[in-house]
Design a protein around this motif. Sequence first.
Motif, PDB file in Angstrom:
ATOM      1  N   ILE A  96      30.203  65.992  50.453  1.00  0.00           N
ATOM      2  CA  ILE A  96      28.880  66.556  50.707  1.00  0.00           C
ATOM      3  C   ILE A  96      28.535  66.464  52.186  1.00  0.00           C
ATOM      4  CG2 ILE A  96      26.411  66.254  50.253  1.00  0.00           C
ATOM      5  CD1 ILE A  96      27.200  65.301  47.427  1.00  0.00           C
ATOM      6  N   THR A 113      20.815  71.179  42.682  1.00  0.00           N
ATOM      7  CA  THR A 113      21.772  70.417  43.483  1.00  0.00           C
ATOM      8  C   THR A 113      23.065  71.190  43.667  1.00  0.00           C
ATOM      9  OG1 THR A 113      20.878  68.306  42.690  1.00  0.00           O
ATOM     10  CG2 THR A 113      23.083  68.259  43.638  1.00  0.00           C
ATOM     11  N   GLY A 114      23.555  71.767  42.577  1.00  0.00           N
ATOM     12  CA  GLY A 114      24.806  72.510  42.641  1.00  0.00           C
ATOM     13  C   GLY A 114      24.740  73.765  43.494  1.00  0.00           C
ATOM     14  N   LEU A 160      18.917  69.880  48.998  1.00  0.00           N
ATOM     15  CA  LEU A 160      19.649  68.902  48.199  1.00  0.00           C
ATOM     16  C   LEU A 160      18.804  67.648  47.962  1.00  0.00           C
ATOM     17  CD1 LEU A 160      22.595  68.588  47.015  1.00  0.00           C
ATOM     18  CD2 LEU A 160      23.077  67.218  49.036  1.00  0.00           C
ATOM     19  N   GLU A 166      35.713  67.134  41.168  1.00  0.00           N
ATOM     20  CA  GLU A 166      35.501  67.556  42.562  1.00  0.00           C
ATOM     21  C   GLU A 166      36.819  67.985  43.185  1.00  0.00           C
ATOM     22  OE1 GLU A 166      35.455  67.873  46.631  1.00  0.00           O
ATOM     23  OE2 GLU A 166      36.599  66.288  45.600  1.00  0.00           O
ATOM     24  N   ARG A 184      30.144  70.891  43.901  1.00  0.00           N
ATOM     25  CA  ARG A 184      29.034  71.636  43.292  1.00  0.00           C
ATOM     26  C   ARG A 184      29.241  71.813  41.790  1.00  0.00           C
ATOM     27  NH1 ARG A 184      25.645  74.083  47.001  1.00  0.00           N
ATOM     28  NH2 ARG A 184      26.366  74.008  49.170  1.00  0.00           N
TER      29      ARG A 184
END
Length: 386
Positions: free
Chosen positions: A33, A89-90, A98, A155, A161
């Motif tokens: 991130i 968030t995604g 975020l 991930e 995401r």
Amino acid sequence: MDNSSRIRLTVGWITLFLMGTDLFVVSPLLPFISQEYHITSAEAGWMVTVFAITYAVSAPFFGWISDKKGRRYFIILGLFLFVLANILTGLAPSFSWLIGSRILAGLSVASITPLIYAIIGDVAPSDRRGAWLSIVVSGHLMALWAGAPVGALLEHLLGWRFVFLAMALMGAILVVINFKTWESIPRIPSGRKVIKGNMARILGSVSVTTIWAISMYALYVYLGAALYSLNKFTTSEVSLAVTFFGIGAVMGSLTSGQMTDRFGESVISKVTLALLSIVLIVLGVFFSSGGWIYLILFLWALVGYAGFTSYQARLAADFQEHRGTAFAWNNTALYIGITLGSIIGSYVVANWGYSLLPFISSGAAAISFVMSTHKLSISSRLEEVK
């Protein structure tokens, strides 16, 4: 146990597993991130901070309102917010977006986690309440060593995401399942006047959880760094150590339920807190013992989380008409303790190094044991001050 009981426990377990995954999965995703938004890992860590603060502040409100209006609709509301938060968030186009989505996530989990504990306490047979609570608590703990690694694997395969979008999808399914599961649960109302009379007792009781959390997390937050510094552990060895800890946490939660129902909430919560202080001293003495450290970490988590689960059962028994309020404040106390534990741990490491952490944690566990033993007198004093 009949089919309806099994269904309720299963739904509670899965729901808390998802809530725990939403919390614990963020840590392994932070490097990816921070790389995407071109920020430092410390800045990305604010995702966890705002989630925790929002949760701690808002959980008592949801506990109080659920005691007055019923738990089912607030669990469903929380799941709707959970789905929305993880979609945001995604899809977040910026880091500020975020952060906003994680505030919403903290709000959603605050209206789910303590109310699941409370509703399980409501529906469990009185002679099986400890076992029922231990089962659903194990769902939250399972996320510590199962949900987070699965999220990290997703991930690697599909990007960070996708992890949040997948949790949103699971949350949407749980909206329907929880709506059907709890539709036949009667509301247990409580009056405002009674809540006022019990508020000091509740705060006095949950303060034990704050000190317990300090005893666990002053060390756990820095466990990986301590193992690397004092034992020269590799990354894989640190991961194995955390796995032993996670297995111990789940087993401690599950076994404490059986012992609680047999010997009583008060006895088991006190015994496990006393044992926790002793095990932490052993951990401090043998921290650099090589392979033995895995067993000691397992025992630490086994005893520590047995204490937490048995104390949850004790709260459920002590505050039967106000379980939502009691569990919500207990979760707030937990997050306060985690925060204080990380601050205390940081100070100890900066001034004296990692080797002192287990002994500091042992002292906190001893204090929580004394507070647990004398919590009635503590509550009485709070009542007098009030």
